[in-house]
Motif scaffolding. Structure first.
Motif, mmCIF file in Angstrom:
data_model
loop_
_atom_site.group_PDB
_atom_site.id
_atom_site.type_symbol
_atom_site.label_atom_id
_atom_site.label_comp_id
_atom_site.label_asym_id
_atom_site.label_seq_id
_atom_site.Cartn_x
_atom_site.Cartn_y
_atom_site.Cartn_z
ATOM 1 N N MET A 1 42.595 36.731 35.004
ATOM 2 C CA MET A 1 42.519 37.155 36.455
ATOM 3 C C MET A 1 42.362 35.802 37.544
ATOM 4 O O MET A 1 41.828 34.820 37.033
ATOM 5 C CB MET A 1 41.219 38.007 36.575
ATOM 6 N N GLU A 2 42.962 35.924 38.687
ATOM 7 C CA GLU A 2 42.988 34.902 39.450
ATOM 8 C C GLU A 2 41.777 35.374 40.584
ATOM 9 O O GLU A 2 41.460 36.543 40.692
ATOM 10 C CB GLU A 2 44.117 34.994 40.525
ATOM 11 N N VAL A 3 41.103 34.073 41.178
ATOM 12 C CA VAL A 3 40.010 34.454 42.181
ATOM 13 C C VAL A 3 40.787 35.341 43.257
ATOM 14 O O VAL A 3 39.886 36.147 43.756
ATOM 15 C CB VAL A 3 39.463 33.220 42.721
ATOM 16 N N ARG A 4 41.893 35.133 43.885
ATOM 17 C CA ARG A 4 42.296 35.937 44.867
ATOM 18 C C ARG A 4 42.356 37.522 44.458
ATOM 19 O O ARG A 4 42.009 38.271 45.297
ATOM 20 C CB ARG A 4 43.857 35.467 44.949
ATOM 21 N N GLU A 5 42.666 37.742 43.141
ATOM 22 C CA GLU A 5 42.679 39.155 42.874
ATOM 23 C C GLU A 5 41.240 39.738 42.894
ATOM 24 O O GLU A 5 41.094 40.898 43.202
ATOM 25 C CB GLU A 5 43.266 39.208 41.504
ATOM 26 N N LEU A 6 40.083 38.811 42.540
ATOM 27 C CA LEU A 6 38.867 39.430 42.550
ATOM 28 C C LEU A 6 38.507 39.437 43.976
ATOM 29 O O LEU A 6 37.745 40.529 44.490
ATOM 30 C CB LEU A 6 37.894 38.200 41.964
ATOM 31 N N VAL A 7 39.156 38.679 44.836
ATOM 32 C CA VAL A 7 38.607 38.814 46.285
ATOM 33 C C VAL A 7 39.201 40.187 46.973
ATOM 34 O O VAL A 7 38.439 40.936 47.648
ATOM 35 C CB VAL A 7 39.334 37.707 47.101
ATOM 36 N N ARG A 34 49.392 47.006 45.861
ATOM 37 C CA ARG A 34 50.112 46.726 44.570
ATOM 38 C C ARG A 34 49.298 45.702 43.982
ATOM 39 O O ARG A 34 49.459 45.761 42.752
ATOM 40 C CB ARG A 34 51.391 45.959 45.152
ATOM 41 N N ALA A 35 48.599 44.898 44.639
ATOM 42 C CA ALA A 35 47.657 43.950 43.963
ATOM 43 C C ALA A 35 46.752 44.596 43.012
ATOM 44 O O ALA A 35 46.391 44.220 41.873
ATOM 45 C CB ALA A 35 47.079 43.002 44.754
ATOM 46 N N ILE A 36 45.966 45.585 43.692
ATOM 47 C CA ILE A 36 45.010 46.269 42.778
ATOM 48 C C ILE A 36 45.529 47.108 41.702
ATOM 49 O O ILE A 36 45.222 47.024 40.446
ATOM 50 C CB ILE A 36 44.159 47.485 43.673
ATOM 51 N N GLN A 37 46.789 47.527 41.718
ATOM 52 C CA GLN A 37 47.413 48.262 40.554
ATOM 53 C C GLN A 37 48.090 47.462 39.600
ATOM 54 O O GLN A 37 47.795 47.505 38.181
ATOM 55 C CB GLN A 37 48.811 48.983 41.233
ATOM 56 N N ARG A 66 30.513 44.017 39.858
ATOM 57 C CA ARG A 66 29.352 43.398 39.506
ATOM 58 C C ARG A 66 29.640 41.968 39.153
ATOM 59 O O ARG A 66 29.173 40.713 39.677
ATOM 60 C CB ARG A 66 28.430 43.958 38.618
ATOM 61 N N GLU A 67 30.563 41.912 37.939
ATOM 62 C CA GLU A 67 31.117 40.448 37.696
ATOM 63 C C GLU A 67 31.845 39.919 38.886
ATOM 64 O O GLU A 67 31.812 38.706 38.539
ATOM 65 C CB GLU A 67 31.959 40.815 36.483
ATOM 66 N N SER A 68 32.874 40.544 39.367
ATOM 67 C CA SER A 68 33.412 39.651 40.655
ATOM 68 C C SER A 68 32.441 38.978 41.660
ATOM 69 O O SER A 68 32.842 37.715 41.887
ATOM 70 C CB SER A 68 34.360 40.739 41.225
#
Length: 282
Positions: A1-7, A34-37, A66-68
């Motif tokens: 996972m990328e930080v951007r995706e967690l944001v 699309r990013a969440i999918q 929680r982890e993000s």
């Protein structure tokens, strides 16, 4: 996972609305969806339940939220520590509560400055949640008290364990007692510390020691504090031991896995000074 995706995911999970999350992130809704999918496909689990305009977290989504938050907080803290380490005037940032050092801090600072490679110590005074400043990367160490602070993710060195006393005006109904119990304080207004919820028995929010002692002298509240506070009391205040109040331990705390030689020297110095003070009954 990328930080951007967690944001992206954190924004959607907190807003529970793709439109509001997209506006918060400064982007349009289709690429966010699309990013969440894509994230769900990569993880192999559904993170969100989508039903019409309703969005809800699945059990897996709640775990990822929680982890993000933990990961994003750690990334922000790492950036702050890196920027501070790259400053032209490196220093050790220590967070303290005014009057909350058990009388040890002057000796600790004097002894630390004799250490090879010692850095200038910048003191940050706060009555709020000092441990948060550590986790956010805004400070290197803090003087905290067990059991009052959340020490999760922090390493600690115990310095001093103290009994507690009731601080009150010399004219207070309990001032003539040699000892009191917590039940004796029923109905008495007590200090409200920053970040604490306000209760019916609580007085004004406290932001510094001078304010606290002034309000006690004005009979606006009484306060249960570590016994070392006696050395800082005004003439119109008295302190009486509270028999059933849990002792408090003054400790030095710092982020887990810290590797700063200057911080390590400060920790050793603080432990040595505290040990000598305890040995001499100070």
């Amino acid at each position: 996972m990328e930080v951007r995706e967690l944001v992206y995911f954190t924004a959607v999970a907190e807003e529970l609305h793709f439109g509001r999350a997209a506006a918060r992130l400064g982007m349009t809704q289709p690429p966010l969806s699309r990013a969440i999918q894509q994230l769900e496909r990569r993880l192999g689990v559904a993170l969100l339940e989508r039903g019409g305009r309703r969005v809800a977290l699945t059990e897996a989504g709640a775990v990822l939220l929680r982890e993000s938050r933990t990961v994003l907080d750690a990334a922000s803290a790492a950036a702050r520590r890196t920027r501070r380490a790259g400053r032209g005037d490196p220093r050790l940032v220590l967070v303290i509560k005014p009057g909350g050092d058990g009388g040890l801090l002057p000796a600790i600072l004097d002894a630390y400055q004799t250490e090879p490679g010692a850095l200038p110590v910048e003191l940050v005074c706060s009555f709020g949640e000092r441990e948060i400043l550590l986790r956010e990367g805004r400070a290197d160490a803090a003087l905290l008290h067990r059991p009052h602070h959340d020490l999760t993710g922090l390493d600690t060195q115990d310095l001093l364990t103290e009994t507690q006393v009731l601080v009150m005006p010399s004219s207070h109904r309990l001032a003539g007692r040699t000892r009191v119990c917590l039940n004796d304080l029923a109905g008495e207004p007590l200090p409200r510390w920053p970040g604490a919820s306000e209760g019916r028995s609580h007085g004004p929010e406290i932001h510094d020691l001078g304010q606290l002692l002034h309000l006690v002298a004005l009979r606006r509240m009484v306060a249960v504090l570590p016994s070392s506070i006696r050395d800082q009391l005004r003439d119109d205040l008295v302190a009486v031991p509270v028999d059933d109040a849990e002792p408090t331990t003054l400790l030095l705390a710092w982020p887990e896995h810290a590797t700063s030689p200057a911080l390590a020297a400060f920790i050793r110095t603080a432990a040595a000074v505290a040990g000598k003070t305890t040995a001499h009954g100070g």
